[in-house]
Write an enzyme that holds these catalytic residues in place. Structure first.
Site, short mmCIF file in Angstrom:
data_model
loop_
_atom_site.label_atom_id
_atom_site.label_comp_id
_atom_site.label_asym_id
_atom_site.label_seq_id
_atom_site.Cartn_x
_atom_site.Cartn_y
_atom_site.Cartn_z
N GLU A 96 -5.54 -25.09 -6.71
CA GLU A 96 -4.19 -25.12 -7.26
C GLU A 96 -3.25 -24.25 -6.45
O GLU A 96 -3.66 -23.27 -5.85
CB GLU A 96 -4.19 -24.53 -8.67
CG GLU A 96 -4.87 -25.38 -9.69
CD GLU A 96 -4.79 -24.73 -11.06
OE1 GLU A 96 -5.26 -25.36 -12.00
OE2 GLU A 96 -4.29 -23.61 -11.18
N CYS A 109 2.11 -19.08 -5.02
CA CYS A 109 0.75 -18.53 -5.13
C CYS A 109 -0.20 -19.53 -4.49
O CYS A 109 -0.28 -20.69 -4.90
CB CYS A 109 0.42 -18.36 -6.61
SG CYS A 109 -1.28 -17.87 -6.92
N CYS A 116 -15.12 -19.29 -5.96
CA CYS A 116 -15.24 -17.92 -5.43
C CYS A 116 -16.64 -17.41 -5.73
O CYS A 116 -17.18 -17.67 -6.80
CB CYS A 116 -14.20 -17.00 -6.07
SG CYS A 116 -14.24 -15.32 -5.42
N CYS A 120 -16.18 -12.24 -10.76
CA CYS A 120 -15.58 -11.24 -11.65
C CYS A 120 -15.64 -11.77 -13.09
O CYS A 120 -15.43 -12.96 -13.33
CB CYS A 120 -14.12 -10.97 -11.24
SG CYS A 120 -14.01 -10.33 -9.55
N CYS A 123 -12.69 -13.94 -14.71
CA CYS A 123 -11.97 -14.90 -13.86
C CYS A 123 -12.61 -16.29 -13.91
O CYS A 123 -13.81 -16.44 -13.66
CB CYS A 123 -11.95 -14.39 -12.42
SG CYS A 123 -11.23 -15.57 -11.26
N CYS A 358 -3.42 -20.52 -12.72
CA CYS A 358 -3.81 -20.75 -11.34
C CYS A 358 -5.32 -20.53 -11.21
O CYS A 358 -5.82 -19.47 -11.54
CB CYS A 358 -3.06 -19.73 -10.50
SG CYS A 358 -2.97 -20.10 -8.79
N1 SAH Z 1 -9.67 -12.92 -5.20
C1 SAH Z 1 -8.48 -12.21 -5.11
C2 SAH Z 1 -7.25 -13.09 -5.31
C3 SAH Z 1 -7.32 -14.13 -6.36
S1 SAH Z 1 -7.37 -13.52 -8.00
C4 SAH Z 1 -8.47 -11.04 -6.08
O1 SAH Z 1 -9.37 -10.94 -6.90
O2 SAH Z 1 -7.56 -10.23 -5.98
C5 SAH Z 1 -5.69 -12.97 -8.21
C6 SAH Z 1 -5.49 -12.01 -9.37
O3 SAH Z 1 -5.66 -12.68 -10.62
C7 SAH Z 1 -6.47 -10.86 -9.37
O4 SAH Z 1 -5.86 -9.63 -9.60
C8 SAH Z 1 -7.39 -11.25 -10.49
O5 SAH Z 1 -8.06 -10.15 -10.94
C9 SAH Z 1 -6.43 -11.85 -11.48
N2 SAH Z 1 -7.06 -12.66 -12.52
C10 SAH Z 1 -8.11 -13.49 -12.41
N3 SAH Z 1 -8.41 -14.05 -13.59
C11 SAH Z 1 -7.53 -13.55 -14.49
C12 SAH Z 1 -7.32 -13.75 -15.88
N4 SAH Z 1 -8.09 -14.58 -16.59
N5 SAH Z 1 -6.33 -13.09 -16.48
C13 SAH Z 1 -5.52 -12.26 -15.77
N6 SAH Z 1 -5.67 -12.03 -14.47
C14 SAH Z 1 -6.66 -12.67 -13.82
FE1 SF4 Z 2 -12.94 -14.22 -6.97
FE2 SF4 Z 2 -11.67 -14.37 -9.28
FE3 SF4 Z 2 -12.86 -12.10 -8.58
FE4 SF4 Z 2 -10.62 -12.88 -7.32
S1 SF4 Z 2 -10.79 -12.30 -9.48
S2 SF4 Z 2 -12.52 -12.11 -6.40
S3 SF4 Z 2 -10.92 -15.11 -7.36
S4 SF4 Z 2 -13.90 -14.06 -8.98
#
Ligand code: SAH
Ligand code: SF4
Length: 424
Positions: A96, A109, A116, A120, A123, A358
């Site tokens: 996306e 974005c 990935c 995390c 996420c 996203c």
């Molecule tokens: N992988 C990179 C960039 C993509 S994630 C990273 O982790 O920074 C971009 C941002 O979205 C990150 O700060 C991530 O922690 C946040 N994010 C991911 N899932 C989320 C969620 N469900 N609610 C709020 N923020 C989220």
């Molecule tokens: Fe990967 Fe999501 Fe963690 Fe970013 S927040 S590093 S996209 S698993």
């Protein structure tokens, strides 16, 4: 080179690689700037349309090269002006990209990977696992498409957005890019670096280094070598004030703990020629990392680390039991950091009416590494919801659906500026 696949994709060539391409054809390197301008400033994808290049040279180019873009398979336009596109890449997966217009800027974005590997806990992209690295053409192609879809080419370049945030007349719609879509940009290092260089290249998009941001969960060896490749801005996904909690939320922390991460980020920032600071991203999850004590601990942790803090209330999704914190706990958390002297922003929800966040939908729809049927079902349910809110059939305004759906588009449009001095 006869097959389509074997041809070089000019869409993905940075200026030095484009120059090397022309040198190999026995041509002068200035052809590279000409070609970049045709593709990235005029939106041309047909080599024959490059009329300031002689016909014989165009024929030569066409025999070995072409211009290939990723496919846009769906588009959602929100009542608040935000847009989301589903982009299909050559591996077969979908990713996306989201555009958020705000006063004085338009932020795109962009995704760097399909899925990935870092998993995390909060996420949705992490839940689907890793599928593929996007190519340079697929990363920069997102910016190309956004310009095409939002305004067509031919409008003024991005420099026309002045630093005080006031757009000149008819600027290009995208003034800022954040690598906050799907994937960990620093695990697709070479491709992301080339794409960043095109974003900031005057012969291509000409975005300011202050307006292009890499977001990383903390791949320390990659941050350590970043300064040799780019001077883009940096956002760090911290999400916890201590290693014990961060190990749970961001598993890569077990390999590269907070102290090492902050050291590495400081090294990068110190190498920049201007006085920029990184953004610390902190996703607030109810009952997990949003206690007042966490805020105090964070204030102490960052006291010698110049930064700006961006709080992101967790965006719920069906595969997670985590909850979004109440607005009072978000504001308490913010207040503690503010009183400690930090510059703190809280992301507000945007683009509710175009659905899931996203990276929180299409990976499940278009990904070959799906983990289970349960995930597929959930994705289907989300897709249905999303279509329900798609602009054409929309019956509620963005304001009316606020509170029902949350978007990770919230994370966008971070400003990088100097913080007040922490006084902890
Ligand atoms: N992988 C990179 C960039 C993509 S994630 C990273 O982790 O920074 C971009 C941002 O979205 C990150 O700060 C991530 O922690 C946040 N994010 C991911 N899932 C989320 C969620 N469900 N609610 C709020 N923020 C989220
Ligand atoms: Fe990967 Fe999501 Fe963690 Fe970013 S927040 S590093 S996209 S698993």
């Amino acid at each position: 080179m006869t097959t389509r696949e074997a041809k070089i994709n000019l869409m993905g060539l940075s200026l030095p690689k484009m120059q090397a391409f022309f040198l190999e054809l026995g041509e002068k390197p200035f052809r590279a700037s000409q070609t970049l301008k045709w593709i990235h400033q005029r939106g041309v994808t047909d080599i024959d349309a490059m009329t300031d290049i002689s016909k014989p040279l165009r024929e030569k180019m066409k025999s070995v090269a072409e211009i290939r873009l990723p496919q846009i398979t769906q588009e959602f336009r929100s009542a608040d002006g935000s847009c989301k596109w589903i982009v299909q890449v050559e591996s077969g997966s979908s990713v996306e990209m989201v555009f958020i217009p705000e006063a004085g800027r338009g932020t795109l974005c962009i995704s760097s990977q399909a899925g990935c590997s870092l998993d995390c806990s909060f996420c949705a992209t992490g839940k689907q696992g890793f599928n593929s690295n996007l190519t340079v053409a697929e990363i920069i192609g997102q910016l190309w498409w956004a310009n095409q879809k939002l305004a067509g080419f031919g409008v003024k370049p991005a420099q026309e957005w002045s630093e005080d945030g006031k757009p000149a007349q008819n600027p290009r719609p995208v003034s800022n890019v954040v690598m906050m879509g799907m994937g960990e940009p620093l695990l697709n290092f070479e491709n992301v670096m080339d794409a960043l260089s095109l974003m900031m290249e005057d012969q291509a998009y000409g975005l300011s280094k202050r307006r292009v941001t890499i977001s990383t969960s903390g791949v320390v060896p990659a941050i350590d070598r970043l300064k040799d490749f780019t001077d883009a801005s940096l956002a760090v996904s911290l999400h916890a004030p201590n290693d014990e909690l961060r190990n749970e939320l961001v598993p890569i922390n077990k390999k590269y703990p907070i102290k090492e991460l902050l050291r590495s980020v400081s090294g990068y920032m110190e190498g920049l020629s201007d006085r920029r600071v990184p953004v610390i991203e902190y996703t607030l999850i109810a009952g997990v990392n949003d206690h007042r004590q966490h805020a105090r601990e964070l204030a102490v942790l960052l006291k010698d680390f110049p930064c700006k803090i961006n709080l992101i209330p967790f965006n719920p999704f069906s595969l997670s039991d985590y909850r979004r914190p109440s607005s009072s706990s978000v504001s308490n958390f913010r207040q503690i950091l503010h009183e400690a002297g930090y510059t703190v922003t809280v992301r507000t929800t945007r683009a509710d009416d175009i659905g899931a966040a996203c990276g929180q939908l299409v990976g499940e729809v278009g990904d070959n590494t799906r983990r289970s049927q349960r995930y597929r079902d959930a994705a289907e349910a989300q897709k249905e919801n999303e279509q329900k809110f798609a602009v054409e059939q929309r019956s509620e305004t963005a304001a009316e659906v606020t509170g029902k759906r949350f978007s990770r588009a919230d994370n966008l449009a971070i400003e990088i500026d100097r913080p007040r001095r922490p006084s902890v």
